[in-house]
Design a protein around this motif. Sequence first.
Motif, PDB file in Angstrom:
ATOM      1  N   ASN A   1     -16.392   9.374  -5.549  1.00 20.20           N
ATOM      2  CA  ASN A   1     -16.474   8.377  -6.849  1.00 20.20           C
ATOM      3  C   ASN A   1     -15.856   8.681  -7.948  1.00 20.20           C
ATOM      4  O   ASN A   1     -15.134   8.086  -8.510  1.00 20.20           O
TER       5      ASN A   1
ATOM      6  N   GLY B   1      -5.852   2.303  -6.071  1.00 18.88           N
ATOM      7  CA  GLY B   1      -6.027   3.062  -7.392  1.00 18.88           C
ATOM      8  C   GLY B   1      -4.573   4.074  -7.516  1.00 18.88           C
ATOM      9  O   GLY B   1      -4.422   3.964  -8.487  1.00 18.88           O
TER      10      GLY B   1
ATOM     11  N   GLY C   1      -8.136  -4.580  -0.866  1.00 26.15           N
ATOM     12  CA  GLY C   1      -9.591  -4.301  -0.887  1.00 26.15           C
ATOM     13  C   GLY C   1     -10.238  -5.072  -1.640  1.00 26.15           C
ATOM     14  O   GLY C   1      -9.636  -6.094  -2.653  1.00 26.15           O
TER      15      GLY C   1
ATOM     16  N   SER D   1       0.795  -1.337  -0.037  1.00 23.75           N
ATOM     17  CA  SER D   1      -0.111   0.119   0.024  1.00 23.75           C
ATOM     18  C   SER D   1       0.949   1.296   0.118  1.00 23.75           C
ATOM     19  O   SER D   1       1.632   1.384   0.751  1.00 23.75           O
TER      20      SER D   1
ATOM     21  N   ASP E   1     -11.013   6.679  -1.646  1.00 25.00           N
ATOM     22  CA  ASP E   1     -11.633   6.089  -0.621  1.00 25.00           C
ATOM     23  C   ASP E   1     -12.062   7.234   0.222  1.00 25.00           C
ATOM     24  O   ASP E   1     -11.844   7.872   0.786  1.00 25.00           O
TER      25      ASP E   1
ATOM     26  N   CYS F   1      -8.978   5.131  -4.949  1.00 23.24           N
ATOM     27  CA  CYS F   1      -9.453   3.706  -5.118  1.00 23.24           C
ATOM     28  C   CYS F   1      -9.634   3.325  -6.589  1.00 23.24           C
ATOM     29  O   CYS F   1      -9.299   4.062  -7.469  1.00 23.24           O
TER      30      CYS F   1
ATOM     31  N   PHE G   1      -4.479   7.595  -1.183  1.00 22.38           N
ATOM     32  CA  PHE G   1      -5.884   6.768  -0.927  1.00 22.38           C
ATOM     33  C   PHE G   1      -6.765   6.759  -2.100  1.00 22.38           C
ATOM     34  O   PHE G   1      -7.910   6.508  -1.832  1.00 22.38           O
TER      35      PHE G   1
ATOM     36  N   PHE H   1     -16.462  -0.186  -5.149  1.00 22.64           N
ATOM     37  CA  PHE H   1     -15.180   0.600  -5.261  1.00 22.64           C
ATOM     38  C   PHE H   1     -13.972  -0.376  -4.331  1.00 22.64           C
ATOM     39  O   PHE H   1     -14.506  -0.884  -3.497  1.00 22.64           O
ATOM     40  N   ILE H   2     -12.853  -0.495  -4.942  1.00 26.04           N
ATOM     41  CA  ILE H   2     -11.759  -0.969  -4.047  1.00 26.04           C
ATOM     42  C   ILE H   2     -11.321   0.332  -3.203  1.00 26.04           C
ATOM     43  O   ILE H   2     -10.447   0.937  -3.779  1.00 26.04           O
ATOM     44  N   GLY H   3     -11.945   0.278  -2.366  1.00 28.78           N
ATOM     45  CA  GLY H   3     -11.584   1.656  -1.494  1.00 28.78           C
ATOM     46  C   GLY H   3     -10.391   1.549  -0.874  1.00 28.78           C
ATOM     47  O   GLY H   3      -9.678   2.793  -0.955  1.00 28.78           O
ATOM     48  N   ARG H   4     -10.052   1.031   0.160  1.00 24.24           N
ATOM     49  CA  ARG H   4      -9.122   1.159   1.204  1.00 24.24           C
ATOM     50  C   ARG H   4      -7.767   0.847   0.753  1.00 24.24           C
ATOM     51  O   ARG H   4      -7.337  -0.030  -0.197  1.00 24.24           O
ATOM     52  N   THR H   5      -6.699   1.621   1.443  1.00 27.11           N
ATOM     53  CA  THR H   5      -5.433   1.291   1.158  1.00 27.11           C
ATOM     54  C   THR H   5      -4.550   1.596  -0.139  1.00 27.11           C
ATOM     55  O   THR H   5      -3.622   1.233  -0.652  1.00 27.11           O
TER      56      THR H   5
END
Lengths: 141, 623
Positions: B343, B191, B92, B83, B348, B176, B174, B184-188
């Motif tokens: 979005n 993106g 995520g 990350s 995230d 995503c 952060f 969404f692959i949101g965390r960590t």
Amino acid sequence: MAMKFPSDEWVAAFHNAINESPEYKEGGKPWTFGVTALVVNAQPDLGINEAYGMWLDLHEGVCRESHHCTAEEAQTAPFCIFGDYARWKQVIHKELEPVKGMMQGKLKLKGNLQIIVRNVKAAQALVTCATRVPTQFLDEP
Amino acid sequence: MGGYVGKYLEVDLARGEITELPIAAEVQRKYLGGSGLAAYLFFQRGKWAADPLGPDNDLFILTGPISGTLIPGSSRFAVAARSPLTGIWGEGSAGGDFAPSLKRCGIDGIVVVGQSPKPVMLVLDEGKVELRDASELWGLDTYETTDRLRETMAGKKRPSVLSIGQAGENLVRFACIANNKHDFIGRTGMGAVMGSKRLKAVVCRGEGTVPIADPVSYKAICKSLVQMIGQAVPAQALKEMGTDSAMDLGMMIGDIPIANWSLGEDFELSNALSGPTMSETYLKRGLACYACPIACRREVEVPDGPYKTPVGPGPEYETCCSFGTMLNQKDLAGVIKSNEWCNRYGVDSITAGCTIAWAYDCFAKGLLTLEDTGGVELKFGEVDGAIAMLHKLAKREGIGDLLAEGSRGAAKKLGRGSEALTAEIKGLEIPMHDPRGSHGLALAYMTSYRGACHKAHLVEAIEHGLASYADVGLEENYEGLSSEGKAGMVRIGEDLGVPLNSLALCEFEMWCYQFDDLIRAIRAVTGWEDFSVEEYRKTGERLWLLKRCLNNLMGVTRADDRLPAKILTPLPDGAAAGLVPDEEMMLREYYEVRGLDEAGRPLSAVLEQAGLAEVGQVLHQRI
Ligand code: SF4
């Protein structure tokens, strides 16, 4: 003197406890959604041969009327919550929060879930009132 | 055997080469898929010292054995890499329709290596796989990218699109990854990893099917799971009110963070921002991921006013807090607008909201001034400042360049004592469940392998009583406000929850049935006739230990398993007033039950027992 749960005396004492409670007066103020009926499912080994209903006409922080009712009558109320004896006992002991109990399927709700989840404070205050009723549980000596 | 196709693609962006690689049957069963398989492949490749935004940080996009089947909630897939936000294991998962589309293309996953010299996209379409130039898409947000790709690939079947927005391109730590517009692959910061590779999008469309080992049992189990879900109250609540259904309940138990973790109770706030309110005001309809009978996702519209938002994806619970309660502001339309920008830019919404709430706190205490913010006032109770910060951070403009580092990085750069105002563990901002109201969750945040996380385990659901699993040795009720006896529960909650991100299954479905039911479904799909709850739990333990070892290799020690000062400060009001978790006691007990040494490493014997002897050798040789 402790009152048997469930019984007509217990319902009357619960009614009084609600109306004497500053918490319910405040927390129950937004409740304008009609009668809530609580039903203890039948459990013959404890002497509950038929489901025992408690009809509570709650409105704006006050219990206007209450009586023992049948399960059939209870289901005519806008909100009806069913549960086994052991579950209600947990609720009265504050071991089971009623809205969580519904989420877990330990208590069954007939009525609008949205109204219930946004009135958790009223539910919490009702439980506090129940804990104030001196209670004799049927499965305890 | 079923479930897996048995191969993945390695896409080398530097060379422009695409290679098909097998996934051995024993690896499938041992690591399941998704983030578990990603951890295994990550270890095999040995690149734990890679710069997270450099060419050596491989990006894993993997489905699991049940992904793309008709098992309710099996739409998910995982993305993993080192990350850029935390410097440790990042992962995520998301629902949507990408996983089924990928499987229909005849592969289980994609590993992206190297960096492309120019923007590219990977296209899998009806049997063909190719890298295409994406220069024209660079600079577009995720909604625009999705629309553009769907237009250019219009046909009888709509393609599924993974994309990054401007935040990923600008290496916001952060950033995503969006699947279409809703998931969404949101965390960590996955993106940002995608952005560092100049991979703007992955598009897939296929006609294949997922192989099923026992179609007769599979059909019966799918039917019975749908029935169980249909009768479960959590599913009903999620369907009617979304993930934000229980905000008032959360307020009652001290779960909701307010004003950057400073206050404990405000029912007006939860009432204004809760799921029931959204349903009565801006909700257009509920939407479902592929093969989900629950449909917890919200489609909303703000028809007019300063936060006018066209019909589109609505905020989930976490965003209602991160851009609502965390800013102590009650305007749900403002949250919806903030969500739309998160979005579109591709950030995230938890880390974005928390980092902005930290900036609000800094502003209130005079650590940031109007000069720092470019003239924008950051005032608790108002959302406009947050929206202005979102625009800046996505583009790394002015103060946005600081905020784009996340709260830990930003506080480190700003200094002035602002570190005390962050609430993160291992660099990942605490999600929107206050651990002062749920001490087991506090421990799970401390020990989670991706930093403070509520999705790498089932502890939140168990401790909050939203789900109960008596069949796996858990008690019926846990007192959130107590630290006693939580270590054992957390360990079980982790071992049960970790595999969900590998299978990959939506946790909400797991609130509606028991593990026996899930195991029957896994058996029917894979053909692993002797797969049991016990093996499932052991697999969860193995995957937790593997990711912990990877983190140790990336520098994590016991000193990182800590709650931040913010959370060790008691709240003035609410259910958790005056109480903080006993981190020392819980951690000590947890180290015992999990088998970790004083340095925070899993013991060699524990690793050996879990089938990770090779990992243990590497770990104990190097550290
Ligand atoms: S419950 Fe919600 S997040 Fe989970 S699969 Fe269904 S729609 Fe998607």
